[in-house]
Design a protein around this motif. Structure first.
Motif, short mmCIF file in Angstrom:
data_model
loop_
_atom_site.label_atom_id
_atom_site.label_comp_id
_atom_site.label_asym_id
_atom_site.label_seq_id
_atom_site.Cartn_x
_atom_site.Cartn_y
_atom_site.Cartn_z
N UNK A 27 0.85 -1.19 0.00
CA UNK A 27 0.00 0.00 0.00
C UNK A 27 0.88 1.24 0.00
N UNK A 28 0.65 2.09 -0.99
CA UNK A 28 1.43 3.31 -1.16
C UNK A 28 0.45 4.45 -1.41
N UNK A 29 0.77 5.60 -0.89
CA UNK A 29 -0.06 6.78 -1.18
C UNK A 29 0.08 7.16 -2.65
N UNK A 30 -0.90 7.90 -3.13
CA UNK A 30 -0.91 8.27 -4.54
C UNK A 30 0.31 9.10 -4.93
N UNK A 31 0.73 9.99 -4.03
CA UNK A 31 1.89 10.82 -4.38
C UNK A 31 3.20 10.06 -4.23
N UNK A 32 3.17 8.83 -3.67
CA UNK A 32 4.38 8.03 -3.54
C UNK A 32 4.51 6.94 -4.58
#
Length: 196
Positions: A27-32
């Motif tokens: 799971x990664x944030x959209x900006x990452x």
């Protein structure tokens, strides 16, 4: 997202149907998302299992913590508009700054630099002592105007629930200057007598 073969996209095989499924996620944030280089399932070399390890290669940039700097202090220049502040500043500056007598000899750069440093230091220290620093204050978001706009509504709600004076009666009492407590007590006493 990654163009891989199907055998690198699944992590678990169902025991009866023998169909491979994807159970593990990163799971990664959209900006990452731009920091993720590749994510794939790793097949074990030690033996056959129904579960595969998921490997993700990330390119992370850890930034040092930013230190919050104290706000800069500004001299209170509005105080110069007041004569009581301006005249002490003028007398202090005239006492500390002395101009040299004019000479025919050429003046060196070091001499000028030294004199300018002395004058600027005297100016700054005297202004700090006499003027002081300005204090910046942000305007309060809940000010007197907000309170005045809410007070009539609160009174109206109170009057409506207690059944005493109406809202218009309260306004009339305020304009006349008479006490509302005495009028309200008499009116509620009348209601009590009528109910018995």
């Amino acid at each position: 997202m990654f163009q891989l073969q199907n055998k690198f996209k699944t992590t678990w095989m169902h025991p009866r149907s023998k169909i491979w499924h994807l159970l593990d996620y990163v799971i990664v944030r959209r900006n990452g998302i731009k920091d993720v280089k590749i994510t794939r399932a790793m097949r074990g070399a030690d033996g056959w299992t129904d579960h595969r390890l998921l490997r993700s290669i990330l390119h992370l940039k850890i930034l040092p913590p930013t230190r919050r700097q104290a706000p800069k202090k500004h001299l209170d220049l509005k105080a110069l508009n007041i004569d009581a502040t301006r005249s002490p500043l003028q007398t202090e500056l005239s006492a500390h700054i002395t101009l040299p007598a004019p000479t025919e000899d050429p003046i060196s750069t070091e001499y000028l630099t030294e004199k300018w440093d002395n004058i600027s230091e005297v100016l700054l220290n005297t202004a700090k002592d006499v003027l002081g620093f300005s204090r910046r204050r942000h305007r309060d978001w809940f000010d007197e105007q907000c309170i005045r706009s809410l007070v009539p509504d609160v009174r109206y709600e109170t009057c409506r629930h207690t059944g005493t004076l109406g809202y218009r009666d309260l306004e009339a009492q305020e304009h006349r200057g008479t006490g509302t407590q005495r009028h309200r007590d008499g009116r509620t006493q009348g209601h009590r007598d009528a109910g018995t």
